[in-house]
Design a protein around this motif. Structure first.
Motif, short mmCIF file in Angstrom:
data_model
loop_
_atom_site.label_atom_id
_atom_site.label_comp_id
_atom_site.label_asym_id
_atom_site.label_seq_id
_atom_site.Cartn_x
_atom_site.Cartn_y
_atom_site.Cartn_z
N GLY A 138 -1.61 4.18 36.03
CA GLY A 138 -2.51 3.77 34.97
C GLY A 138 -1.90 3.21 33.71
O GLY A 138 -2.48 2.35 33.08
N VAL A 139 -0.72 3.67 33.31
CA VAL A 139 -0.13 3.24 32.05
C VAL A 139 0.47 1.84 32.22
O VAL A 139 1.20 1.59 33.17
N ASN A 140 0.15 0.95 31.29
CA ASN A 140 0.63 -0.43 31.37
C ASN A 140 1.94 -0.58 30.61
O ASN A 140 1.99 -0.39 29.41
N LEU A 141 3.00 -0.94 31.33
CA LEU A 141 4.33 -1.03 30.73
C LEU A 141 4.95 -2.42 30.89
O LEU A 141 6.12 -2.61 30.57
N GLN A 142 4.15 -3.39 31.35
CA GLN A 142 4.71 -4.70 31.67
C GLN A 142 5.17 -5.49 30.46
O GLN A 142 5.97 -6.42 30.59
N HIS A 143 4.71 -5.13 29.28
CA HIS A 143 5.11 -5.88 28.08
C HIS A 143 6.50 -5.48 27.59
O HIS A 143 7.12 -6.23 26.83
N HIS A 144 6.98 -4.30 27.98
CA HIS A 144 8.26 -3.80 27.48
C HIS A 144 9.34 -3.66 28.55
O HIS A 144 10.52 -3.57 28.22
N PHE A 145 8.95 -3.63 29.84
CA PHE A 145 9.92 -3.37 30.91
C PHE A 145 9.68 -4.32 32.08
O PHE A 145 8.56 -4.77 32.31
N ASP A 146 10.76 -4.60 32.82
CA ASP A 146 10.65 -5.59 33.90
C ASP A 146 11.48 -5.23 35.13
O ASP A 146 11.74 -6.07 35.98
N ALA A 147 11.93 -3.99 35.23
CA ALA A 147 12.67 -3.53 36.41
C ALA A 147 12.39 -2.05 36.61
O ALA A 147 12.10 -1.32 35.65
N GLN B 248 2.88 2.87 43.00
CA GLN B 248 2.29 3.20 41.70
C GLN B 248 3.31 3.00 40.58
O GLN B 248 2.99 2.46 39.51
N ARG B 249 4.53 3.43 40.81
CA ARG B 249 5.59 3.25 39.80
C ARG B 249 5.83 1.77 39.53
O ARG B 249 5.86 1.34 38.37
N GLU B 250 6.01 1.00 40.59
CA GLU B 250 6.31 -0.42 40.43
C GLU B 250 5.14 -1.18 39.82
O GLU B 250 5.34 -2.17 39.10
N GLY B 251 3.93 -0.71 40.07
CA GLY B 251 2.74 -1.35 39.52
C GLY B 251 2.62 -1.25 38.02
O GLY B 251 1.82 -1.96 37.40
N ARG B 252 3.43 -0.38 37.40
CA ARG B 252 3.39 -0.29 35.94
C ARG B 252 3.98 -1.53 35.28
O ARG B 252 3.61 -1.87 34.16
N VAL B 253 4.90 -2.20 35.96
CA VAL B 253 5.54 -3.39 35.37
C VAL B 253 5.20 -4.66 36.13
O VAL B 253 5.20 -5.75 35.54
N ASP B 254 4.92 -4.56 37.42
CA ASP B 254 4.61 -5.74 38.23
C ASP B 254 3.10 -5.95 38.21
O ASP B 254 2.39 -5.59 39.13
N GLN C 88 10.32 -12.68 38.22
CA GLN C 88 10.87 -11.81 39.26
C GLN C 88 11.12 -10.42 38.69
O GLN C 88 11.90 -10.24 37.75
N VAL C 89 10.42 -9.43 39.23
CA VAL C 89 10.63 -8.03 38.86
C VAL C 89 11.65 -7.44 39.82
O VAL C 89 11.58 -7.67 41.03
N ARG C 90 12.58 -6.67 39.31
CA ARG C 90 13.61 -6.08 40.17
C ARG C 90 13.30 -4.60 40.44
O ARG C 90 12.87 -3.87 39.54
N VAL C 91 13.52 -4.19 41.69
CA VAL C 91 13.28 -2.81 42.10
C VAL C 91 14.49 -2.32 42.89
O VAL C 91 14.90 -2.95 43.87
#
Length: 978
Positions: A561-570, A585-591, A599-602
């Motif tokens: 649920g928490v949106n982190l895409q504005h500050h993180f990208d991996a 769920q974890r990856e969906g916070r940034v992707d 390109q998001v890195r995992v």
């Protein structure tokens, strides 16, 4: 006797001009300032105050502006609109410009008398915005007066912020931590939900029978349920102890709420199926009871469902309103900035010798304990089982988590039965995709089965504590290398781990190890949801673009649920979850939408020699990835299947030790059949999901319908780019010191100390007097999520409104002191026209009668239009709307002599009466278009369009007149541009 005024007419009172609203009576006029919003409404009594009819004054020929005057005045006028005449009453008053595809659920909602929708768009598409649009529109139309959002307590603050910042809905948080304070403020016999019309309620809160009953009795007429899949249970009840009980409790509550046929209900979930057809059917039954029993194999059944169900993948909306969607051209095409690629890599690590010896001794202890407990009885066996799983998971997480677990009592140790031991032990040790909540799930579990850990466990704990740091912890050393590589490539990673001790340990160990400029912070369940967001914002502020990279260490309290895409990208999965859905769920916070990286890195870390990770990765994750590759979406592994795999892995480990081969796992008697069953169940769930995605694809609203409404909205309100350009130009013209870095962000700053006093006063009221008085830089940001002392570049931001209001007021007042960026007249010579062309900025007012479930509503709305004609007023040749708008981009190609300019504009203004017939005809045509638009949007429900009327109020107001003269082949008349 006082004259009678009709709704929409203009009057003058209190030194200004007003629009008469429908609520007026002969002895009391309800007025809204011309161009103002509903919040500025005032009541005036003609018996006690002077009220007289007013006419909007025509432009004056001496008040000439430059080539930008028309555009600035038009935008200033449109920014001030809060009462648009179109079918979407709310779009003029929200602080977000919705994507075109996000209007689809809104269009579906407006075609229903009682709104019942299941919104199942993919993760990151924007279900919160879609629900907010519907809620705001229902409130604006008077279809609802109260709202409740049911969500996880961890997401409550985020929901509150989204509703407040983007939709202007100020909702009260009703949480276990706030309810006592809220109830103390209630009057005798008053319900919490009567006192607060807008509430966000945590699922924890409604577990209390008293609160649950109070909510049902006083339930608002609009309810939004987030993560709705967690509010239904499969009929077979196989979900497992605690989770099933919690789901069943919420399911019964929602059945009671949905039983009221007049209550609006929005259910949001990215995973409506969760692998169980009966749970999906129960979910549909909440929307409409008859949907639960539809034959979805028949086209008629699917068509019935389509009116209430929308489910789209990213690929469906990445490029929208294109020729591929059936449109004639790509003029309205919209590309949504989802990351186009997710770079993933599995990174193995090997245990250091001392840690490998410690793990071998722990496995030996675990095997001895399980065998001994099995001889004592079923209860003791289950307690030992969960204690052993807790021990092993902590051991492979970190030495800090291991040390804590080895000396802490097991959660299941207090169980009185084997079943109770499973209920207590499973949530702590497993990674269910449908956990009731993630709060508290990151606490390190216990392995001891009595208050005092045995000597053997205490010795293992002591050894684990001695292995902290890169020398004894090879996993930490590997993580440090991965993070350095990500940082060197310009990434800002989040490191996800399972337990609080591990997160705190990593924060301590990584501090100062990733470069002097790198900031590291940890967020765990020890912080409240609000404190977590504050910690993240602080980390982002400390590590801005100019100061350096940032690394966030987080437990799974941030995985949903928490949106982190504005500050993180991996994303780095430091601890391998035992269910692939948790990784999604974890990856969906940034992707997700809004991520600037294409390109998001995992990175998924796993221990290739710890006896657990490699097998979980092989059996669960590779299958999960293959399904996702085939379908383009994630399909959750059924919880029972995931538990079956991990149980088999642990059993194998206890039997064979850490040194056994991967193949031997599948050779153990009884396990192969279990894996075959898991394969069948998961493949079946994937096939059902694949079928449903094509079978239930969104067909209720055709893209052509969306395109038509998008074009109308943009024509009436403009877009985000227009607001930014207007603000930049206006502030510069008003003598502000503007710094525009011209980077990809679109942000800029301004100091307003040199602007006119009237504007400074208006900005001080919004931003704070000290900020303006000290002439500090004011950041203007493209995102609506802003801090104190900042402005968002959206039309509803108070700072933008203050600038637009000043530009409009100064344009209308020829005696205003100081700079006036916009003027009501202009004459330019340009090569954009071949004959004399005149552009008019015209404001129309309409009296709307809008039917609703609660009766008719009378409204006055405004609309601004550009009209253009060639030649003299008496023989005007009118251009179409597109050609009129194009004139705003025309630029002067030579100077225009001042006297020539005055002559031309005087001639134009003198001829305005000859245009009144066309202006009236255009207003009538516009009213008919608006009427058709309202009916079109609600076309599926005749009941809510019966009695609809849109009546233009005459005369229209001519705000500006601008003459464009063709460029002569050889101009010999010098002069100044006007």
């Amino acid at each position: 006797m006082s004259p009678t005024y009709t709704a929409g007419s203009l009057v003058a009172a209190r030194g200004r001009e007003w629009v008469v609203l429908p609520e007026s009576a002969p002895d009391m006029l309800v007025l809204r300032p011309l161009g103002g919003g509903e919040d500025d409404t005032a009541a005036v009594f003609p018996s006690f105050e002077e009220v007289r009819p007013a006419e909007f004054t025509a432009p004056r020929p001496a008040d000439l502006g430059d080539q930008r005057a028309a555009g600035l005045l038009r935008t200033a006028l449109r920014v001030g609109f809060r009462a648009g005449a179109g079918p979407f009453r709310s779009l003029a008053s929200i602080a977000v410009e919705p994507r075109a595809y996000q209007l689809v659920p809104l269009l579906m909602a407006l075609r229903q008398r009682t709104v019942r929708l299941l919104i199942s768009d993919d993760v990151g598409i924007g279900k919160t915005v879609e629900a907010g649009l519907i809620a705001k529109e229902l409130l604006a139309q008077g279809e609802t007066t109260r709202l409740a959002v049911l969500c996880s307590p961890a997401l409550a603050e985020q929901w509150q912020g989204e509703l407040r910042e983007k939709f202007g809905i100020d909702a009260e948080l009703v949480l276990a931590s706030t309810v006592s304070r809220l109830e103390r403020a209630l009057e005798l016999g008053q319900s919490l939900f009567d006192r607060h019309p807008f509430t966000i309620i945590s699922t924890d809160f409604i577990k209390s029978a008293r609160h649950r009953e109070d909510f049902v009795r006083h339930c608002p007429d609009l309810v939004i349920v987030d993560e709705a899949h967690s509010c239904v249970a499969a009929d077979d009840g196989a979900q497992g102890g605690g989770s099933s009980a919690a789901n069943q409790l919420r399911y019964q509550l929602l059945r009671r709420i949905s039983a009221d046929e007049n209550r609006h209900l929005l259910l949001l979930t990215a995973t409506p199926h969760s692998g169980k057809e009966s749970a999906f059917r129960n979910l549909l039954g909440l929307v409409r009871p008859e949907l639960a029993t539809l034959d979805l194999e028949k086209p008629s059944g699917r068509a019935r469902l389509a009116a209430h169900f929308v489910a789209r993948k990213r690929a469906d909306v990445r490029d929208y309103l294109t020729k591929e969607d059936g449109l004639a051209d790509d003029s309205l095409a919209e590309r949504t900035a989802f990351p186009s690629d997710r770079w993933t890599k599995d990174e193995p690590y090997k245990l250091a010798p001392a840690y490998r010896a410690l793990l071998d001794d722990a496995i030996a202890y675990a095997g001895d304990r399980v065998r001994a407990a099995g001889e004592q009885g079923k209860r003791e066996a289950r307690i030992a089982w969960w204690s052993v799983i807790a021990l092993l998971r902590s051991m492979v997480s970190s030495p800090a988590a291991a040390a804590q677990t080895l000396k802490t009592r097991s959660e299941s140790a207090v169980a009185r039965t084997a079943k109770e031991a499973d209920v207590l032990g499973a949530p702590v040790a497993a990674d269910s995709a449908d956990n009731d909540r993630l709060e508290g799930m990151d606490v390190a579990p216990g392995a001891a089965e009595s208050e005092d850990a045995g000597a053997r466990l205490l010795e293992l704990s002591r050894r684990a504590a001695e292995l902290t740091g890169p020398a004894g912890d090879a996993k930490l050393k590997a993580l440090t290398a991965h993070l350095k590589k990500l940082i060197a490539d310009g990434y800002h990673p989040i490191v996800f781990c399972r337990y609080i001790p591990t997160a705190e340990y990593l924060e301590q160990q990584l501090a100062g190890k990733l470069g002097k400029r790198t900031k590291v912070a940890a967020v765990t369940g020890t912080l409240s949801p609000q404190q977590r967001l504050e910690r993240i914002e602080l980390l982002a502020a400390e590590s801005g673009e100019e100061t350096g990279p940032r690394v966030l260490i987080a437990t799974d309290c941030l995985s949903e649920g928490v949106n982190l895409q504005h500050h993180f990208d991996a994303v780095v999965h430091y601890d391998l979850a035992w269910n692939p859905t948790r990784h999604d769920q974890r990856e969906g916070r940034v992707d997700r939408y809004g991520q600037k990286r294409d390109q998001v890195r995992v990175i998924t870390m796993y221990g290739e020699d710890n006896g657990i990770d490699g097998k979980v990765l092989e059996v669960l994750f590779k299958k999960h990835r293959q399904i996702k590759k085939d379908l383009g979406i994630s399909v959750s592994v059924p919880d029972e299947s995931a538990s079956g795999v991990t149980d088999a892995v642990v059993e194998w480990l206890l039997l064979h030790g850490r040194q056994g081969s991967q193949e031997s796992l599948f050779d153990v008697d009884g396990h192969q059949e279990s894996f075959d069953r898991i394969e069948r169940e998961w493949s079946s769930a994937a096939e059902r999901e694949k079928t449903s995605r094509s079978k239930y694809a969104q067909r209720a609203i055709h893209p052509e319908e969306v395109a038509r409404e998008v074009a109308a909205v943009r024509a009436a309100l403009g877009g985000a780019g227009e607001v930014r350009a207007f603000t930049l130009e206006a502030l510069r013209d008003l003598d502000a010191l503007v710094r525009d870095p011209r980077d990809d962000s679109g942000d800029f700053t301004a100091q307003v100390g040199g602007t006119p006093a009237g504007l400074r006063d208006a900005l001080a009221a919004t931003l704070g007097g000290r900020l303006v008085e000290e002439d500090r830089e004011i950041p203007f940001r493209t995102t609506p999520a802003i801090g104190r002392g900042e402005a968002a570049l959206v039309r509803t931001d108070p700072v933008i409104g203050a600038v637009a209001s000043y530009v409009l007021d100064s344009a209308l007042d020829v005696n205003a002191a100081g700079p006036r960026p916009a003027r009501r007249c202009g004459v330019i010579t340009t090569d954009a026209v071949t004959t004399r062309t005149t552009l008019l900025l015209v404001r129309y007012r309409f009296h709307l009668t809008l039917p609703s479930r609660t009766g008719e509503r009378q409204l006055v709305a405004e609309d601004a239009r550009l009209l253009a004609y060639e030649g003299a007023p008496a023989r005007a040749r009118w251009l179409d709307d597109e050609a009129a708008s194009a004139l705003l981009a025309a630029r002067a190609t030579s100077n225009t002599h001042e006297q020539l300019a005055r002559n031309q504009i005087t001639r134009t203004l003198d001829g305005l009466p000859e245009l009144s017939g066309h202006l009236t005809e255009y207003g009538t045509r516009l009213a008919a278009e608006l009427d058709a638009s309202h009916r079109r949007v609600r076309k599926a429900n005749e009941e809510i369009v019966r009695g609809l009327k849109v009546v233009p109020q005459e005369p229209a107001d001519i705000l500006g007149a601008y003459v464009y003269l063709p460029q002569q082949p050889a101009s010999t008349v010098p002069g100044a541009e006007a």
